[in-house]
Scaffold this motif. Sequence first.
Motif, short mmCIF file in Angstrom:
data_model
loop_
_atom_site.label_atom_id
_atom_site.label_comp_id
_atom_site.label_asym_id
_atom_site.label_seq_id
_atom_site.Cartn_x
_atom_site.Cartn_y
_atom_site.Cartn_z
N GLU A 44 0.84 -1.18 0.00
CA GLU A 44 0.00 0.00 0.00
C GLU A 44 0.88 1.24 0.00
O GLU A 44 1.89 1.29 0.69
CB GLU A 44 -0.91 -0.01 1.23
N ASP A 45 0.47 2.26 -0.75
CA ASP A 45 1.24 3.49 -0.89
C ASP A 45 0.75 4.51 0.14
O ASP A 45 -0.30 5.11 0.00
CB ASP A 45 1.07 4.02 -2.31
N HIS A 46 1.54 4.72 1.20
CA HIS A 46 1.15 5.62 2.28
C HIS A 46 1.48 7.08 1.99
O HIS A 46 1.16 7.94 2.79
CB HIS A 46 1.81 5.19 3.59
N GLU A 47 2.16 7.36 0.88
CA GLU A 47 2.52 8.73 0.55
C GLU A 47 1.44 9.44 -0.24
O GLU A 47 1.56 10.63 -0.50
CB GLU A 47 3.82 8.75 -0.25
N ILE A 96 -4.24 11.90 -2.26
CA ILE A 96 -5.50 11.53 -2.93
C ILE A 96 -5.17 10.40 -3.89
O ILE A 96 -4.16 10.45 -4.59
CB ILE A 96 -6.10 12.71 -3.71
N ARG A 97 -6.03 9.37 -3.91
CA ARG A 97 -5.75 8.22 -4.76
C ARG A 97 -7.00 7.74 -5.50
O ARG A 97 -8.04 7.54 -4.90
CB ARG A 97 -5.23 7.07 -3.92
N VAL A 103 -15.09 12.98 -10.01
CA VAL A 103 -14.36 14.16 -10.45
C VAL A 103 -13.76 14.84 -9.21
O VAL A 103 -14.49 15.16 -8.27
CB VAL A 103 -15.31 15.14 -11.18
N GLU A 104 -12.45 15.04 -9.22
CA GLU A 104 -11.80 15.77 -8.15
C GLU A 104 -11.48 17.18 -8.64
O GLU A 104 -11.02 17.36 -9.76
CB GLU A 104 -10.48 15.12 -7.71
N VAL A 105 -11.71 18.17 -7.76
CA VAL A 105 -11.26 19.53 -7.99
C VAL A 105 -10.39 19.89 -6.79
O VAL A 105 -10.87 19.95 -5.66
CB VAL A 105 -12.44 20.52 -8.12
N ILE A 106 -9.11 20.08 -7.05
CA ILE A 106 -8.15 20.35 -5.99
C ILE A 106 -7.56 21.73 -6.25
O ILE A 106 -7.08 22.01 -7.35
CB ILE A 106 -7.02 19.30 -5.98
N GLU A 107 -7.61 22.60 -5.23
CA GLU A 107 -7.02 23.93 -5.36
C GLU A 107 -5.86 24.04 -4.39
O GLU A 107 -6.02 23.87 -3.19
CB GLU A 107 -8.05 25.01 -5.08
N LEU A 109 -0.44 12.92 -5.65
CA LEU A 109 -1.83 13.09 -6.03
C LEU A 109 -2.07 12.19 -7.23
O LEU A 109 -1.57 12.47 -8.33
CB LEU A 109 -2.15 14.54 -6.39
N LEU A 110 -2.78 11.09 -7.06
CA LEU A 110 -3.11 10.15 -8.12
C LEU A 110 -4.61 10.23 -8.33
O LEU A 110 -5.37 9.60 -7.61
CB LEU A 110 -2.68 8.73 -7.73
N LEU A 111 -5.05 11.02 -9.32
CA LEU A 111 -6.46 11.36 -9.43
C LEU A 111 -7.32 10.29 -10.08
O LEU A 111 -8.51 10.28 -9.88
CB LEU A 111 -6.60 12.71 -10.14
#
Length: 167
Positions: free
Chosen positions: A1-4, A7-8, A13-17, A26-28
Amino acid sequence: EDHECVIRHTEGVEVIENQGLIQGKLLLGAGDDVYRVGPVSTLDGSLDGGTGSDTLELLLGSAPSAFDLAGPVGFERLTIESGGRWSLVGSGALAETVVEPLGALWLVSGQSASVTGNLLQQANSLIQAEGDPTSWGVPLQVAGTVTLEAGAFVQFLPSVPVTADAR
């Protein structure tokens, strides 16, 4: 598992500001995602838009900021939003780069950027090149079509003669 991961892989739909500091990956994943970049933001990690039609939005700023196209992967579109003043560096595989009305793309002597897709400069936007013209080289290389809408401005400081092949 990737703990770093911050967001995965979601299906929505993701909107990140980002207006400050984001640390981690950030793996959307799937969806038409948007990553919004403020002029003083930092991403200490990696950014992958995943599948879908993903957009990088460069936001309003009081002074020109630089954005490195080499960092994010999996994004199809980049916009410089109204009031945004940005220079681009690096190389990105973007289908479309858009300078929106009242947005500005700054081409700075000694910096260079390239995009694989098209560039659209909308009405009432600005592309400005400044610095020593003898050291510009190729500040922006666009592999696709460059479209300047009526009312779009291109300015060189200091003034230099421009030769264009109108077709």
